[in-house]
Design a protein around this motif. Sequence first.
Motif, PDB file in Angstrom:
ATOM      1  N   LYS A 176       0.581  -1.238   0.382  1.00 27.61           N
ATOM      2  CA  LYS A 176      -0.135   0.057   0.179  1.00 27.61           C
ATOM      3  C   LYS A 176       0.976   0.986   0.259  1.00 27.61           C
ATOM      4  CE  LYS A 176      -2.932   2.869   3.180  1.00 27.61           C
ATOM      5  NZ  LYS A 176      -3.889   2.369   3.953  1.00 27.61           N
ATOM      6  N   LEU A 177       0.992   2.326  -0.521  1.00 26.15           N
ATOM      7  CA  LEU A 177       1.297   3.791  -0.976  1.00 26.15           C
ATOM      8  C   LEU A 177       0.233   4.748  -0.938  1.00 26.15           C
ATOM      9  CD1 LEU A 177       3.460   2.573  -4.158  1.00 26.15           C
ATOM     10  CD2 LEU A 177       3.751   3.051  -2.219  1.00 26.15           C
ATOM     11  N   SER A 178       1.006   5.597   0.387  1.00 28.66           N
ATOM     12  CA  SER A 178       0.033   6.543   0.712  1.00 28.66           C
ATOM     13  C   SER A 178       0.816   7.749   0.237  1.00 28.66           C
ATOM     14  CB  SER A 178       0.144   5.961   2.468  1.00 28.66           C
ATOM     15  OG  SER A 178      -0.622   5.672   1.924  1.00 28.66           O
ATOM     16  N   ALA A 179       0.606   8.809  -0.176  1.00 29.65           N
ATOM     17  CA  ALA A 179       0.583   9.867   0.236  1.00 29.65           C
ATOM     18  C   ALA A 179       1.272  10.832   1.630  1.00 29.65           C
ATOM     19  CB  ALA A 179      -0.300  11.159  -0.837  1.00 29.65           C
ATOM     20  N   ARG A 180       2.313  11.002   1.305  1.00 25.70           N
ATOM     21  CA  ARG A 180       2.773  12.451   2.300  1.00 25.70           C
ATOM     22  C   ARG A 180       2.518  13.642   2.557  1.00 25.70           C
ATOM     23  NH1 ARG A 180       7.253   9.877   5.559  1.00 25.70           N
ATOM     24  NH2 ARG A 180       8.237   8.628   4.212  1.00 25.70           N
ATOM     25  N   SER A 181       1.679  14.330   1.416  1.00 31.24           N
ATOM     26  CA  SER A 181       1.459  15.015   0.876  1.00 31.24           C
ATOM     27  C   SER A 181      -0.268  15.538   1.349  1.00 31.24           C
ATOM     28  CB  SER A 181       1.206  16.023  -0.235  1.00 31.24           C
ATOM     29  OG  SER A 181       1.064  15.307  -0.862  1.00 31.24           O
ATOM     30  N   LYS A 182      -0.530  16.341   2.212  1.00 29.25           N
ATOM     31  CA  LYS A 182      -2.164  17.010   1.781  1.00 29.25           C
ATOM     32  C   LYS A 182      -2.741  16.541   0.964  1.00 29.25           C
ATOM     33  CE  LYS A 182      -1.207  20.016   5.826  1.00 29.25           C
ATOM     34  NZ  LYS A 182      -1.699  20.794   6.887  1.00 29.25           N
ATOM     35  N   GLY A 183      -4.386  16.373   1.065  1.00 30.56           N
ATOM     36  CA  GLY A 183      -4.855  16.982   0.040  1.00 30.56           C
ATOM     37  C   GLY A 183      -5.125  15.491  -0.640  1.00 30.56           C
ATOM     38  N   GLY A 184      -4.912  14.347  -0.105  1.00 35.83           N
ATOM     39  CA  GLY A 184      -5.084  12.980  -1.441  1.00 35.83           C
ATOM     40  C   GLY A 184      -4.101  12.451  -2.169  1.00 35.83           C
ATOM     41  N   ASN A 185      -4.335  11.723  -3.146  1.00 38.41           N
ATOM     42  CA  ASN A 185      -3.553  11.016  -3.577  1.00 38.41           C
ATOM     43  C   ASN A 185      -3.478  11.074  -5.013  1.00 38.41           C
ATOM     44  OD1 ASN A 185      -2.039   8.637  -1.610  1.00 38.41           O
ATOM     45  ND2 ASN A 185      -3.749   7.000  -1.628  1.00 38.41           N
ATOM     46  N   ALA A 186      -3.694  11.505  -5.871  1.00 39.58           N
ATOM     47  CA  ALA A 186      -3.937  12.629  -6.503  1.00 39.58           C
ATOM     48  C   ALA A 186      -2.222  12.840  -7.201  1.00 39.58           C
ATOM     49  CB  ALA A 186      -4.648  13.669  -7.670  1.00 39.58           C
TER      50      ALA A 186
END
Length: 505
Positions: free
Chosen positions: A393-403
């Motif tokens: 599972k890869l999760s974004a570090r930044s805010k605002g989702g995975n776009a």
Amino acid sequence: MMQFVRIWRFWVMGNEWPKITFGELYSVPSRNGLTKPKKIRGEGFKFINMGEIFAFDRMLNIPCDRVPLSDKEKSSSLVESGDLLFARQSLTLDGAGKCSIFLGDDEPVAFESHLIRVRLNHELIDPQFAYYFFNSPLGKGEMWTIVEQGAGQAGIRGSDLMNLNIPCPGLNDQKRTVEILSSLDNKIQLNRQTNQTLEKMAQALFKSWFVDFDPVIDNALEAGNPIPPELEARAKQRAEVLAQAQTEAGKLSQENANTGEGDNNPLAYLSPEIRKLFPSEFEEAEGAGWVPKGWKAGDLSFIATALGGFAFKSKDFLDEGKAVIKIKNINASRGVDIYDVNRVSDEVASAAGGFLLSDGDLVMAMTGATVGKFGVIVSEDGESYYLNQRVCKLSARSKGGNAFLYSALNNPGIEEAVVSSAQGSAQPNISASGILSISMVVPPENLIEMFNFELSSLYQKRINLTRQNYKLANLRDTLLPKLISGELRLPSTANTEPSLKATTP
């Protein structure tokens, strides 16, 4: 969102349709396709292979291979709208006899030798009715009676295919059945095409901002700053774009002079707030070449975290319970199959609480032939899924989702880099840390968040359309066996619109 609703007062229960031998419905004898070696493929006429049979149920202007054809081959081995194509051979039992329908193309199309073409008499049967029959449980059961298992593959014979029994109501009943089922399939296909368009839009913006550095080049040209030699060709293209934009914006400004509308800024298509986030200079970064000033050479670990899956035991898998996502569920279209899943009991799942997946999560295969493939989790009704071992599972570090993370993973070269980094003599393997070590140019956090903000609605729309397709497909699959068998039908005297209507709540 468009929804399909049933008008139940027009449905009636009926007896099964009368049946007829399939071969009695042929307009010409069935035919096997052509054998064309790989060395001559690549140019000529479109050529449907086995791969297309399993990729496209309903074939309309589909992409496929090309081969040269003689006049004799063209006279005998082209397909016409309404032709059915059956898989004559397959490596799997359930693949033998797979039926697709050819709905047309803008150019002549031929088919290969592992396929059987059936051309039906349209005065006796609607080809789409036959197509839906062979894709229903009733039709698949009938097909199963003629499948033969050989050494390493299964197959059917054209001589056996023509002897199968197929329901054959009157043409009006057939067309009503086809109208209902095809309306659902058409909506599913439209949603898929919309998702493909949305993905292309997102990827085009990502490439412009973070690969071609267009806003930085534009700012540098406007400020008169030097352009690195490697980017001069792109800068020339951008200068032409800016000149055209300035001309068009100037015209717009003059046309709207009385109203105060218009904008003669050559960068009007990119808002000033966004444009200010990009620098106007480039600098050389070790290992990455020329990059926008302030950006850095890094890797996926700068933008994502990675979690390897839980080691569920084979003995724990059940037919009911909590769903587990395995490598086999990640498909080539950046999606995840949520139906063909193994399941575990609540007790077993409770030990894997840290491995829950939610809508919009990104998962990547870490082992085998599909290593590097990734997809987006989309549930049908909010069901929870658990992450199995060898899936990451890869999760974004930044805010605002995975776009941004999705577009970064989807960027050409990333999947290939994962594959090349995978190790193992028997089969390729890569660790979660190995995935995160893939190199990339990393923009500032505020730009990543801005991209997420700009694309969040698009990303969510793709999830919504995928979920809508699940529901449409379930409705179609529920109606299919009942309509095809005649158990459920519209009365022939009904004076009404089709019983499935598109409505906007």
